[in-house]
Design a protein around this motif. Structure first.
Motif, PDB file in Angstrom:
ATOM      1  N   THR A  42       5.377  53.981  27.222  1.00 27.12           N
ATOM      2  CA  THR A  42       5.442  52.837  26.316  1.00 27.12           C
ATOM      3  C   THR A  42       4.207  52.813  25.417  1.00 27.12           C
ATOM      4  O   THR A  42       3.087  52.990  25.896  1.00 27.12           O
ATOM      5  N   ARG A  43       4.429  52.597  24.132  1.00 21.01           N
ATOM      6  CA  ARG A  43       3.331  52.590  23.189  1.00 21.01           C
ATOM      7  C   ARG A  43       3.358  51.310  22.341  1.00 21.01           C
ATOM      8  O   ARG A  43       4.427  50.799  22.007  1.00 21.01           O
ATOM      9  N   VAL A  44       2.150  50.837  22.030  1.00 23.18           N
ATOM     10  CA  VAL A  44       2.025  49.645  21.202  1.00 23.18           C
ATOM     11  C   VAL A  44       1.175  49.965  19.987  1.00 23.18           C
ATOM     12  O   VAL A  44       0.405  50.926  19.980  1.00 23.18           O
ATOM     13  N   ASP A  45       1.311  49.124  18.949  1.00 23.17           N
ATOM     14  CA  ASP A  45       0.530  49.317  17.734  1.00 23.17           C
ATOM     15  C   ASP A  45      -0.814  48.612  17.871  1.00 23.17           C
ATOM     16  O   ASP A  45      -1.148  48.051  18.924  1.00 23.17           O
ATOM     17  N   ASP A  90      -5.279  50.928  27.018  1.00 30.11           N
ATOM     18  CA  ASP A  90      -6.082  51.761  26.117  1.00 30.11           C
ATOM     19  C   ASP A  90      -5.657  51.430  24.694  1.00 30.11           C
ATOM     20  O   ASP A  90      -4.579  51.842  24.241  1.00 30.11           O
ATOM     21  N   GLU A  91      -6.490  50.679  23.986  1.00 34.67           N
ATOM     22  CA  GLU A  91      -6.127  50.252  22.631  1.00 34.67           C
ATOM     23  C   GLU A  91      -6.007  51.439  21.682  1.00 34.67           C
ATOM     24  O   GLU A  91      -5.134  51.460  20.814  1.00 34.67           O
ATOM     25  N   GLU A  92      -6.865  52.407  21.849  1.00 32.05           N
ATOM     26  CA  GLU A  92      -6.843  53.554  20.943  1.00 32.05           C
ATOM     27  C   GLU A  92      -5.579  54.375  21.122  1.00 32.05           C
ATOM     28  O   GLU A  92      -4.936  54.794  20.153  1.00 32.05           O
ATOM     29  N   ALA A  93      -5.209  54.588  22.396  1.00 37.04           N
ATOM     30  CA  ALA A  93      -4.004  55.370  22.671  1.00 37.04           C
ATOM     31  C   ALA A  93      -2.742  54.524  22.589  1.00 37.04           C
ATOM     32  O   ALA A  93      -1.630  55.056  22.505  1.00 37.04           O
ATOM     33  N   GLY A  94      -2.909  53.199  22.663  1.00 36.71           N
ATOM     34  CA  GLY A  94      -1.749  52.309  22.604  1.00 36.71           C
ATOM     35  C   GLY A  94      -0.942  52.295  23.881  1.00 36.71           C
ATOM     36  O   GLY A  94       0.274  52.074  23.850  1.00 36.71           O
ATOM     37  N   THR A  95      -1.592  52.508  25.030  1.00 36.18           N
ATOM     38  CA  THR A  95      -0.881  52.512  26.309  1.00 36.18           C
ATOM     39  C   THR A  95      -0.994  51.155  26.986  1.00 36.18           C
ATOM     40  O   THR A  95      -1.934  50.393  26.748  1.00 36.18           O
TER      41      THR A  95
END
Length: 475
Positions: A42-45, A90-95
């Motif tokens: 799952t990924r977030v912006d 992890d904000e950078e990876a969007g996890t």
């Protein structure tokens, strides 16, 4: 609505039942389902929202389809993040990963569940105070900032308006003169925050404001229903059609339900009370005083409407033996302070719910100047034998005390007016004796009798007696 006044008490359902309602509310249920669905892929912006390519899978997980499916899935994900059901690892990876609060929905207490739901409610209320997003996009200035003036939108005023409407809906629900659990017509609710209380016939301008408010509330209640705050029957679409268009079917112009109907749910009652308490309001709930002393019961129920005071007192008595309860109530009813008459009235009402086992406690205070009259009334009503007749001084003292209590409880009500007329009629020369009564409230009671009695001659006698009483007390 002043935050210094005591609101009528709310009758709340048990927290376990409310927690079940919270878990089944679509907004929280969808957020929890997505939180459990989220995994390593799952990924977030940058804003914490699901990336666009994952929205279809999220919508499918929620069983959503159609043009708005992705938008509903995005909203559910945002609620999951806002409530702590999901956390960004992890904000950078969007996890992302499961949030600490996700476990509370299955392993926490009912209060834990309701805490998560309250967070979701705040998020939805914030959304409800924001205008249509299409308008926001159109209002974007060249520098990428929103020009609020072009929207004619004041965020603080919009939030205050919605809070005012919800506050009035709360008062209508808990107040004994309101509809209670029955739905409230949307026009009446809109008018309650638009039309001044001292206005007779609303002007066309005010009626137009009410109509505009109805349309805003229609949009807002559609958003608030899925979180479980209200049950809402929207405004009939035919009412919003252009005047030149023919209605699809005949309409009943007298049917008020066509203009929208809203009802606060049991969960919504809990939620609005929690928000009122956070805002500094005194918003009691029936049962709050059950484990407190008799002094807290009599003072706490003093401003309650009769039915709420009765319910609170029944709960208080349920945890005590009749004799001990009666002694505690009588001890708490003593005093000559301004609140004492109303405490004694509440004490008398509470003792009416106690059985004959309490008789010894009432006999113990027969010679008490403040409680003796009250005790004689109770003993006589319960068929006790050998009840000594009261002295004239005790009769008049109890009369003044009773009227003072009614003034504090109801003000200048029709019931009090009838009581005043009856007293003056039954007792010849009532005012010649009443002004001598050594009760702190005697001058105020006699002034009230002069104000309330319809006979000008008797009213004048009452006012003269009030002057004598005030002079006697050094006022």
């Amino acid at each position: 609505m002043s935050d210094s006044s005591t609101l009528p008490p709310a009758r709340l359902r048990p927290e376990a039942e409310l927690a079940r309602d919270a878990l089944s509310a679509p907004v929280l249920a969808r957020a929890a389902r997505l939180a459990r669905w989220a995994g390593p892929d799952t990924r977030v912006d940058a804003g914490g929202g699901l990336v666009e390519e994952q929205l279809p899978a999220a919508a499918e997980q929620l069983g959503l389809s159609g043009d708005d499916a992705a938008a509903y899935a995005s909203e559910a994900w945002r609620i999951a993040v806002d409530t702590g059901l999901v956390e960004i690892t992890d904000e950078e990876a969007g996890t992302v990963g499961a949030g600490e609060d996700l476990a509370l929905l299955t392993g926490g207490s009912p209060q834990d569940v309701l805490g998560v739901w309250l967070t979701a409610l705040e998020a939805v209320l914030a959304d409800a105070s924001v205008p249509d997003l299409d308008d926001l996009v159109d209002a974007m200035a060249e520098g990428g900032e929103v020009d609020l003036s072009s929207l004619d939108w004041d965020p603080d005023a919009e939030s205050e308006f919605l809070d005012g409407v919800l506050g009035n809906l709360y008062l209508l629900t808990v107040g004994e003169d309101g509809p209670g659990d029955a739905p409230v017509p949307l026009p009446a609710l809109a008018a309650s925050v638009i039309v001044p209380s001292d206005m007779g016939e609303p002007s066309n301008e005010v009626l137009e404001q009410v109509s505009d408010a109805m349309m805003r509330l229609d949009d807002q209640f559609r958003l608030l229903e899925p979180v479980g705050l209200v049950e809402y029957q929207p405004v009939d679409e035919a009412l919003m059609a252009d005047a030149d268009e023919e209605p699809a079917a005949p309409v009943d112009e007298a049917d008020v339900t066509r203009y929208g109907m809203v009802r606060l749910t049991s969960l919504g009652l809990y939620g609005l009370r929690a928000r009122l308490l956070d805002a500094g309001f005194d918003a009691p709930a029936v049962g709050d005083l059950a484990d407190k002393g008799a002094d807290a019961l009599l003072d706490g129920t003093a401003p309650f409407p009769p039915a709420a005071a009765h319910a609170e007192t029944e709960l208080w008595l349920a945890g005590r033996g009749p004799l001990d309860a009666a002694r505690e109530l009588l001890a708490a009813a003593c005093g000559l302070d301004p609140g004492a008459p109303l405490r004694r009235l509440r004490c008398q009402q509470a003792l009416s719910l106690v059985g004959a086992e309490a008789e010894p406690a009432l006999r113990e205070v027969l010679d008490d100047a403040e409680l003796g009259g009250l005790a004689r009334v109770w003993l006589t009503e319960h068929g006790a034998r050998d009840v000594p007749a009261p002295s004239q001084d005790m009769v008049f003292w109890l009369t003044i005390d009773t009227v003072a209590a009614q003034l504090a409880a109801e003000g200048n009500s029709e019931e009090l007016r009838a009581l005043v007329e009856g007293l003056a009629q039954q007792h010849s020369g009532f005012f010649d004796t009443a002004w001598r009564v050594e009760h702190p409230a005697t001058p105020d009671v006699l002034e009230a009798m002069g104000r309330l009695h319809p006979d000008k001659k008797i009213a004048k006698e009452a006012r003269k007696a009030a002057f004598k009483a005030r002079s006697q007390q050094g006022g």
